[in-house]
Design an enzyme around this catalytic site. Structure first.
Site, PDB file in Angstrom:
ATOM      1  N   PHE A 126     -28.006-109.364-102.908  1.00 55.05           N
ATOM      2  CA  PHE A 126     -27.121-108.215-102.961  1.00 55.05           C
ATOM      3  C   PHE A 126     -26.292-108.327-104.239  1.00 55.05           C
ATOM      4  O   PHE A 126     -25.815-109.408-104.577  1.00 55.05           O
ATOM      5  CB  PHE A 126     -26.211-108.206-101.728  1.00 55.05           C
ATOM      6  CG  PHE A 126     -25.393-106.963-101.587  1.00 55.05           C
ATOM      7  CD1 PHE A 126     -25.964-105.796-101.110  1.00 55.05           C
ATOM      8  CD2 PHE A 126     -24.058-106.951-101.938  1.00 55.05           C
ATOM      9  CE1 PHE A 126     -25.212-104.630-100.985  1.00 55.05           C
ATOM     10  CE2 PHE A 126     -23.296-105.796-101.823  1.00 55.05           C
ATOM     11  CZ  PHE A 126     -23.879-104.624-101.349  1.00 55.05           C
ATOM     12  N   ASP A 195     -25.426-116.727 -97.420  1.00 58.88           N
ATOM     13  CA  ASP A 195     -24.843-115.431 -97.098  1.00 58.88           C
ATOM     14  C   ASP A 195     -25.557-114.916 -95.848  1.00 58.88           C
ATOM     15  O   ASP A 195     -26.763-114.659 -95.878  1.00 58.88           O
ATOM     16  CB  ASP A 195     -25.038-114.469 -98.276  1.00 58.88           C
ATOM     17  CG  ASP A 195     -24.390-113.111 -98.046  1.00 58.88           C
ATOM     18  OD1 ASP A 195     -24.293-112.688 -96.874  1.00 58.88           O
ATOM     19  OD2 ASP A 195     -24.012-112.452 -99.032  1.00 58.88           O
ATOM     20  N   TYR A 220     -18.895-106.376 -90.084  1.00 58.08           N
ATOM     21  CA  TYR A 220     -18.991-104.958 -89.754  1.00 58.08           C
ATOM     22  C   TYR A 220     -20.426-104.486 -89.545  1.00 58.08           C
ATOM     23  O   TYR A 220     -20.659-103.308 -89.290  1.00 58.08           O
ATOM     24  CB  TYR A 220     -18.314-104.089 -90.826  1.00 58.08           C
ATOM     25  CG  TYR A 220     -18.673-104.423 -92.255  1.00 58.08           C
ATOM     26  CD1 TYR A 220     -19.874-104.011 -92.812  1.00 58.08           C
ATOM     27  CD2 TYR A 220     -17.781-105.131 -93.057  1.00 58.08           C
ATOM     28  CE1 TYR A 220     -20.189-104.313 -94.116  1.00 58.08           C
ATOM     29  CE2 TYR A 220     -18.085-105.436 -94.369  1.00 58.08           C
ATOM     30  CZ  TYR A 220     -19.296-105.026 -94.901  1.00 58.08           C
ATOM     31  OH  TYR A 220     -19.604-105.330 -96.197  1.00 58.08           O
ATOM     32  N   LYS A 221     -21.398-105.377 -89.634  1.00 55.00           N
ATOM     33  CA  LYS A 221     -22.793-104.995 -89.393  1.00 55.00           C
ATOM     34  C   LYS A 221     -23.148-105.311 -87.937  1.00 55.00           C
ATOM     35  O   LYS A 221     -22.698-104.625 -87.022  1.00 55.00           O
ATOM     36  CB  LYS A 221     -23.704-105.705 -90.391  1.00 55.00           C
ATOM     37  CG  LYS A 221     -23.396-105.368 -91.858  1.00 55.00           C
ATOM     38  CD  LYS A 221     -24.372-106.046 -92.794  1.00 55.00           C
ATOM     39  CE  LYS A 221     -23.972-105.910 -94.261  1.00 55.00           C
ATOM     40  NZ  LYS A 221     -23.976-104.525 -94.744  1.00 55.00           N
ATOM     41  N   ARG A 369     -34.479 -97.592 -94.847  1.00 55.31           N
ATOM     42  CA  ARG A 369     -34.086 -98.796 -94.096  1.00 55.31           C
ATOM     43  C   ARG A 369     -33.693 -98.413 -92.672  1.00 55.31           C
ATOM     44  O   ARG A 369     -32.884 -97.519 -92.457  1.00 55.31           O
ATOM     45  CB  ARG A 369     -32.885 -99.477 -94.757  1.00 55.31           C
ATOM     46  CG  ARG A 369     -33.216-100.600 -95.673  1.00 55.31           C
ATOM     47  CD  ARG A 369     -32.028-101.445 -96.058  1.00 55.31           C
ATOM     48  NE  ARG A 369     -30.716-100.934 -95.723  1.00 55.31           N
ATOM     49  CZ  ARG A 369     -29.599-101.667 -95.789  1.00 55.31           C
ATOM     50  NH1 ARG A 369     -29.666-102.919 -96.153  1.00 55.31           N
ATOM     51  NH2 ARG A 369     -28.428-101.146 -95.509  1.00 55.31           N
TER      52      ARG A 369
END
Length: 394
Positions: A126, A195, A220-221, A369
């Site tokens: 990312f 990560d 938050y995922k 996605r």
């Protein structure tokens, strides 16, 4: 009823986690974007109202002690710990993933010591992780070496100080070999930073089991903590007395209210704290984590694989051959909890899917996605999503 619809109903009937859906505030859409922002747990609004009206509005400053605000970062860290395979006392919650990547990576270089002047970073990471790694390399006098995860073992050596890797690739959903790569890094005497943004809450991680040095992740995922909810930092217990944070703050001081001019780090994971905790978001996260009470992460992983398998089966049946291409590995050992499909007009296709009540997301230039959060996604959701996709791209 179609054969796949019938199969979806059978699978839902046997789903041990199906009852958890009622603990989330969901409408009639098929929500397959929990790998970007998790759905709202039903317990959160009431908890936030209590924090605002009573804890802040009535108790005010007393809430730092009486409402447990001061100890929230480590208390909530201990709630996250079992979801990533860590014992208590090794995770502190606070700041963003980016800030925690910076803390962990610079601390890893400092622990590596003189003579180790190279940072290896996942070249497919990312973007923020790459930006932070480049800055950390400049600040520590290291050379930055970007390679793919598969190339990591071949570039490690006596100069390697730290390696920054993603457990799951955010674009493709590829799951990387955390145990094997961690062992390879340790074999040359270096430190690894993982990560976990796209794996924590969707599959077992095994931080303690595999001897991971440092790890970071967002909440938050798949942990459903809410937009901008605080991230977390894992520091293995055996390294905590050597963890030298590049961001020492009054909250990580051994005597935070002593207001001493000299810094002395607090013991344990507390030295990963920096400034005043963001209490509103943090306590919303704490409420969101209640949904995990009694939930096995192994059961979550089993359902995740079943959901993604079934989605691929439905896509194969409903979507014209050649219209989309799966870029997510088919092997379970290499798959996270998302499916990425390459599609020429992906941006427009995703807009039309959302208009039809199927919410995923688009990644430039041509990737659709779909994230599968086993706590609230069912097999009929999966069948519907693939069926609508077939209709949209026809």
């Amino acid at each position: 009823m179609s054969e796949l619809d019938f199969k979806a109903r059978e699978l839902d009937a046997g789903d041990q986690l199906a009852g958890l859906r009622s603990q989330f505030l969901l409408d009639d859409v098929v929500y397959l974007d929990g790998n970007s922002l998790g759905a709202l747990p039903a317990s959160v609004p009431g908890r936030v109202e209590d924090v605002v009206r009573r804890q802040w509005g009535e108790l005010r400053i007393r809430s730092w002690d009486e409402s447990g605000w001061w100890t929230a970062p480590e208390r909530i860290g201990d709630l996250i710990a079992p979801l990533v395979g860590a014992a208590a006392g090794q995770i502190v919650v606070g700041d963003s993933t980016s800030v925690n990547v910076f803390k962990a990576l610079v601390a890893a270089v400092r622990m590596a010591g003189p003579g180790r002047d190279e940072i290896v970073v996942d070249a497919t990471t990312f973007p923020t992780d790459g930006y932070i790694a480049e800055s950390a390399a400049r600040m520590t006098g290291c050379t930055l070496r970007p390679v793919t995860p598969a190339e990591v073992p071949g570039v490690l050596g006596e100069r390697t100080a730290a390696v920054l890797l993603n457990h799951v690739d955010y674009r493709s959903g590829r799951l990387h070999d955390l145990p094997g790569l961690t062992a390879a890094v340790h074999a040359v005497g270096a430190y690894v930073v993982w990560d976990l943004c796209h794996s924590a809450g969707a599959m077992p991680v095994g931080l303690d089991e595999h001897g991971v040095d440092l790890a970071v992740g967002c909440t938050y995922k798949y942990l459903n903590g809410g937009p901008g909810s605080p991230a977390y930092l894992y520091v293995r217990s055996g390294l905590q007395d050597r963890f030298d944070s590049p961001l020492p703050g009054w909250n990580s001081h051994v005597e935070p209210f002593g207001m001493r001019p000299d810094f002395e780090a607090a013991p344990g994971a507390l030295r990963g704290r920096v400034g005043t905790p963001d209490i509103l978001s943090m306590l919303a996260l704490e409420a969101a984590l209640e949904v995990w009470d009694g939930v096995s992460i192994e059961a979550v992983r089993a359902k995740s694989l079943a959901l993604t398998d079934f989605f691929l089966e439905c896509v194969s049946a409903y979507v014209d051959e050649g219209r989309v291409e799966c870029v997510t590995p088919l092997a379970h050992a290499e798959r996270g909890s998302q499916v990425a499909l390459r599609c020429d007009d992906a941006g427009d296709v995703m807009k039309r899917l959302i208009e039809r009540g199927v919410v995923g997301d688009f990644r430039h230039p041509d990737v659709l996605r779909f994230g599968f959060t086993p706590l609230y996604v069912g097999f009929r959701d999966v069948e519907r999503a693939a069926r609508v996709l077939g209709e949209v791209v026809a």
